[in-house]
Write a protein that holds these residues in place. Structure first.
Motif, short mmCIF file in Angstrom:
data_model
loop_
_atom_site.label_atom_id
_atom_site.label_comp_id
_atom_site.label_asym_id
_atom_site.label_seq_id
_atom_site.Cartn_x
_atom_site.Cartn_y
_atom_site.Cartn_z
N ALA A 118 19.87 -22.60 -10.31
CA ALA A 118 18.72 -22.41 -11.14
C ALA A 118 19.58 -21.60 -12.21
N GLY A 119 18.76 -21.66 -13.69
CA GLY A 119 19.32 -21.22 -14.67
C GLY A 119 18.16 -20.75 -15.59
N ILE A 120 18.32 -19.59 -16.28
CA ILE A 120 17.37 -19.01 -17.36
C ILE A 120 17.99 -19.02 -18.76
N THR A 160 9.97 -25.80 -13.55
CA THR A 160 10.43 -25.57 -15.15
C THR A 160 9.28 -24.86 -15.61
N THR A 161 9.68 -23.48 -15.77
CA THR A 161 8.43 -22.66 -16.13
C THR A 161 9.03 -21.70 -17.43
N SER A 162 8.00 -21.41 -18.10
CA SER A 162 8.56 -20.18 -18.92
C SER A 162 7.26 -19.06 -19.11
N ILE A 163 7.64 -17.90 -19.37
CA ILE A 163 6.52 -16.92 -19.15
C ILE A 163 6.69 -16.02 -20.62
N ARG A 207 12.74 -32.81 -23.08
CA ARG A 207 14.09 -31.98 -23.85
C ARG A 207 14.22 -30.60 -23.33
N GLY A 208 14.32 -30.61 -21.86
CA GLY A 208 14.75 -29.36 -21.34
C GLY A 208 15.80 -28.65 -21.99
N ARG A 209 15.81 -27.39 -22.30
CA ARG A 209 16.75 -26.76 -23.12
C ARG A 209 17.58 -25.95 -22.09
N GLY A 210 19.29 -25.91 -22.24
CA GLY A 210 19.78 -24.81 -21.48
C GLY A 210 20.41 -24.15 -22.50
N ARG A 211 21.37 -23.14 -21.93
CA ARG A 211 21.97 -22.11 -22.84
C ARG A 211 23.17 -22.95 -23.74
#
Ligand code: BTN
Length: 333
Positions: A194-196, A141-144, A123-127
């Motif tokens: 890429a997206g953030i 796919t990473t989060s910090i 369930r990868g989330r975008g804006r």
């Protein structure tokens, strides 16, 4: 060798120390003071984790390729950061969303710099409630988790900072023609690579934590893209014709992100904004911005020191815009 190091980590060090030559099971068992069958079991686990290891009854073991999985040990090898990734790495073969996992960990007190990585997200989330395509092993796919000493109203700057770090990563590692589409899309030749997604938790007037989630399309071939993004998305593989080691890109991203985060928190946002303006191609453009409750069309006069777009509409009204979906309508106006 430290007690804290796992048997698997010790085994990898010995195999890597062989530098492409065979290492006998007997010598491994001797050095590590465990049985040959224990060595064999650990080798099997390493293979399951993506390491390519040849085995021979006579010669022992030969490490052909380190794993391309985004495993903590591999990320840390040669990672040139002080804090990012060094505070902890949480790895998932598959998870719902690394941002969701990061938020749970951050609420439980995980320190700044903790990194969450996943081979794939269900369930990868975008804006703006969109989803983010995250097939196994093809992208990053990473989060910090950050705990920045800034006020909540400055948080949008962190998204711009991350977009600069991702652009620098791709520019330094590839020959791609990268630019940033405000606020947080990274484009190559007009297509999104890429997206953030930044998420924030605040308490009164201070930030408790910020999660910066980044998705990069690295080794996705065109035919694997879902039809709805086939004309708008791209990947490093699609642009260069060659696969790229994801782990190398991930390390570079962490290094760039730390550099820009340190700059932001010690010298202020101006140097980051200066670089953002250089990498973005929006200033002077005629755009349409879809805001939550309305649409605006006009010319981008500038991006101010906080990262807001300064838009002048056809009536000459000037508005500062913090976030929205931008469509570039034409060439320079
Ligand atoms: C966007 O451009 O819409 C933002 C996409 C952000 C995707 C990343 S992938 C890692 C992290 N986890 C998520 O669920 N989303 C972000």
């Amino acid at each position: 060798m430290s007690d804290a190091m796992s048997t698997k980590q010790q085994l990898l060090i010995h195999l890597k120390g062989g530098k492409g030559t065979w290492v006998s099971g007997e010598s491994l068992a001797h050095k590590m003071a465990i049985s040959r069958s224990a060595i064999w079991k650990h080798i099997r686990t390493l293979k399951e984790n993506g390491y390519v290891i040849e085995s021979s009854r006579k010669k022992g073991y030969l490490l052909r390729h380190a794993s391309d999985f985004l495993l903590a040990d591999e990320i840390l090898e040669g990672l040139n950061t002080n804090v990012f990734g060094k505070s902890g790495i949480v790895y998932f073969g598959e998870t719902d969303s690394t941002n969701v996992r990061a938020k749970f960990l951050a609420s439980d007190g995980a320190p700044e710099g903790t990194l969450i990585v996943a081979e794939s997200q269900t369930r990868g989330r975008g804006r703006r409630g969109r989803s983010w395509f995250s097939p196994p092993g093809e992208g990053i796919t990473t989060s910090i988790i950050l705990r920045p000493p800034i006020s909540p109203n400055e948080a949008p700057k962190l998204t711009l900072m991350a977009s600069v770090a991702v652009a620098e990563t791709l520019l330094s590692m590839t020959s791609l023609n990268v630019n940033i589409k405000w606020p947080n899309d990274i484009l190559v030749n007009g297509r999104k690579i890429a997206g953030i997604l930044t998420e924030i938790s605040t308490e009164m007037d201070r930030i408790d934590y910020v999660v910066i989630g980044v998705g990069v399309n690295v080794n996705t071939p065109h035919e694997n893209l879902p039809p709805d993004i086939r004309n708008t998305a791209t990947s490093v593989l699609m642009e260069t014709g060659k696969p790229f080691p994801r782990i190398v890109l991930l390390r570079a991203y962490l290094e760039w992100l730390e550099i820009y985060y340190e700059t932001f928190t010690t010298k202020g946002f101006d140097p980051v904004m200066k670089r953002w303006k250089h990498l973005s191609d929006i200033i002077g453009r005629r755009i349409r911005v879809d805001l939550i409750d309305r649409v605006r069309i006009g010319e981008v006069m500038d991006a101010d020191k906080d990262g807001f777009l300064i838009l002048r509409d056809d009536e000459g009204t000037i508005e500062r815009i913090i976030s929205g979906d931008v469509t570039i309508l034409g060439g320079e106006v």
